[in-house]
Scaffold this active site. Structure first.
Site, PDB file in Angstrom:
ATOM      1  N   SER A 231       4.479  -6.830  -0.472  1.00 25.78           N
ATOM      2  CA  SER A 231       6.350  -7.062  -0.281  1.00 25.78           C
ATOM      3  C   SER A 231       5.896  -7.678  -2.051  1.00 25.78           C
ATOM      4  O   SER A 231       7.205  -7.048  -2.384  1.00 25.78           O
ATOM      5  CB  SER A 231       6.385  -7.778   0.095  1.00 25.78           C
TER       6      SER A 231
ATOM      7  N   ASP B 259      13.357 -18.146   1.329  1.00 21.58           N
ATOM      8  CA  ASP B 259      12.465 -17.281   0.643  1.00 21.58           C
ATOM      9  C   ASP B 259      12.573 -17.566  -0.415  1.00 21.58           C
ATOM     10  O   ASP B 259      12.716 -17.122  -1.389  1.00 21.58           O
ATOM     11  CB  ASP B 259      12.965 -15.567   0.974  1.00 21.58           C
TER      12      ASP B 259
ATOM     13  N   HIS C  40       9.810 -13.735  -2.643  1.00 19.86           N
ATOM     14  CA  HIS C  40      10.325 -12.804  -3.474  1.00 19.86           C
ATOM     15  C   HIS C  40      10.754 -13.184  -4.378  1.00 19.86           C
ATOM     16  O   HIS C  40      12.166 -14.493  -4.238  1.00 19.86           O
ATOM     17  CB  HIS C  40      10.219 -11.913  -2.195  1.00 19.86           C
TER      18      HIS C  40
END
Length: 424
Positions: free
Chosen positions: A143, A392, A395
């Site tokens: 990702s 998160d 990312h």
């Protein structure tokens, strides 16, 4: 008569000749002025195009080969607006759209990376598109690879509108203006494997000596491939090699506990070797060659355990002295450097295969403020502060620090293009 002649000569010598010495300098200066202005362009032209000494080309080549180390530097304030935003780019995933999700602090967008040895130019979409004209560019990985390509597509979309499509395990964007394709292949291990599932085995099953054919089968169509992986190796895993169990990580099974450094290295080596073997032995496209870039490991910034309420609440970058590159982040980066160097040696016998490192580990390490955090979800505190908030801290917000990765990526491609032009 002789007296008169002598008198005249005497007067000429005494009066006229000395006068010449007074008159000559201004006349000479006037002549020199008009002479130099009339012929200056000519002499400038000669000077500009005159042959260089025999030793100079070697010195120029040495200077040309010396490139900036973009991995060493610091983050500095920058008032420039990002090239794109959620309104101008529809490619931003909701979980990375931090501003639209209600993040109140937008200052993370106003920093730029300043290398110690040089300047890092702003991303120029037209320059990038010209460099990939008539080419196929592929990102392969997890990702974070998708995060980087989403940034890249947003940057390029400011100049040229792409056409998105799905193809057998990959997502592609086609830029008609330059007949260029940019694609992403989901392959979190680079090699063959099964990810752990919420329902089913709670561990990965990874085959370290078998490349993932979903992307490897298309290697002959690629002009440039960018590999980016690592985070899935932190998850409990069983590793296979030669169809038998090599060991495990973070599991209570009766297998050798080998951690994730060795499997990480083996997986990267398998991927790089598959590219060399696939393109080095293929004469159909071998003449065109292939470029390979490995994006180094991107550190996380959880304050606490990621699965136990860890957050990333900092609002500014770290100073260089605040955060050192060490431990796991440093070790994984070293492994990537070592394996790329090994691949360079192996590829020499074939030619036409270039390897490069996109070293972003340090500059990413210093940006704890660039993650979505709680704003991976829309307005997480709209109804007060819940007891448990998912964060998160892996990312990167878009736009955000990850755009800098693509600025360094572009500089790498420009360097390659300059070398190619020089060789021609």
């Amino acid at each position: 008569m002789m007296t008169n002649t002598y008198t005249l000569k005497y007067k000429f010598t005494k009066n006229i000749i000395p006068s010449i010495f007074y008159i000559f300098p201004p006349i000479a200066l006037i002549c020199l002025y008009f002479y130099s202005h009339s012929f200056a362009p000519f002499f400038t032209l000669i000077t500009h195009y005159s042959p260089l000494p025999a030793s100079t080309p070697t010195e120029i080549e040495k200077a040309y080969e010396k490139t900036c180390d973009y991995s060493i530097g610091k983050w500095v304030h920058d008032k420039r607006e990002p090239l794109y935003n959620a309104t101008t780019c529809s490619n931003i995933k909701q979980s990375l759209n931090c501003i639209s999700n209600g993040r109140p602090n937008t200052t993370y967008q106003y920093w730029r990376w300043k290398p110690s040895e040089c300047n890092l130019p702003m991303f120029k979409p037209n320059t990038f598109l010209n460099l990939i004209k008539n080419k196929q560019i592929a990102f392969v990985g997890d990702s974070l690879a998708r995060n980087q390509i989403d940034s890249l597509i947003c940057l390029l979309s400011t100049t040229s509108t792409p056409q998105g499509s799905q193809h057998k395990g990959s997502t592609k964007w086609y830029f008609p203006s330059h007949n260029a394709n940019v694609s992403i292949y989901w392959s979190p291990f680079l090699v063959k494997g099964e990810q752990r599932k919420n329902k089913g085995p709670n561990y990965n099953t990874i085959f370290l000596d078998h490349v993932n054919e979903k992307w490897a089968n298309d290697i002959n169509e690629m002009d440039l491939v960018v590999l980016s992986f690592g985070h899935w190796f932190m998850v409990p895993s069983i590793y296979y090699e030669g169809d038998s169990v090599l060991g495990s990580h973070d599991l209570k099974f009766n297998y050798p506990k080998i951690g994730f450094y060795v499997p990480f290295r083996k997986a990267l080596r398998t991927a790089l070797n598959s590219i060399i073997d696939g393109r080095g032995n293929n004469s159909s496209k071998g003449n065109n060659g292939i470029d390979v870039i490995v994006t180094t490991y991107s550190p996380t910034h959880f304050e606490g355990d990621w699965d136990k309420g860890g957050t990333c609440s900092k609002s500014e970058p770290y100073e260089n002295e605040e955060k050192k590159l060490e431990g796991m982040d440093d070790e994984l980066r070293k492994i990537e450097f070592e394996e790329v160097e090994n691949a360079k040696v192996k590829a020499k016998e074939f030619g036409g295969i270039r390897f490069e490192i996109l070293d972003i580990t340090k500059l990413a390490l210093l940006r704890p403020d660039g993650h979505p955090g709680a704003y991976m979800n829309p307005f997480p505190f709209a109804k007060g502060v819940p007891k448990h908030v998912q964060n998160d801290c892996v990312h990167w917000c878009l736009p955000g620090p990850i755009d800098t990765w693509n600025e360094v990526f572009l500089e790498t491609m420009k360097k390659w293009d300059q070398r190619s032009q020089k060789e021609k």
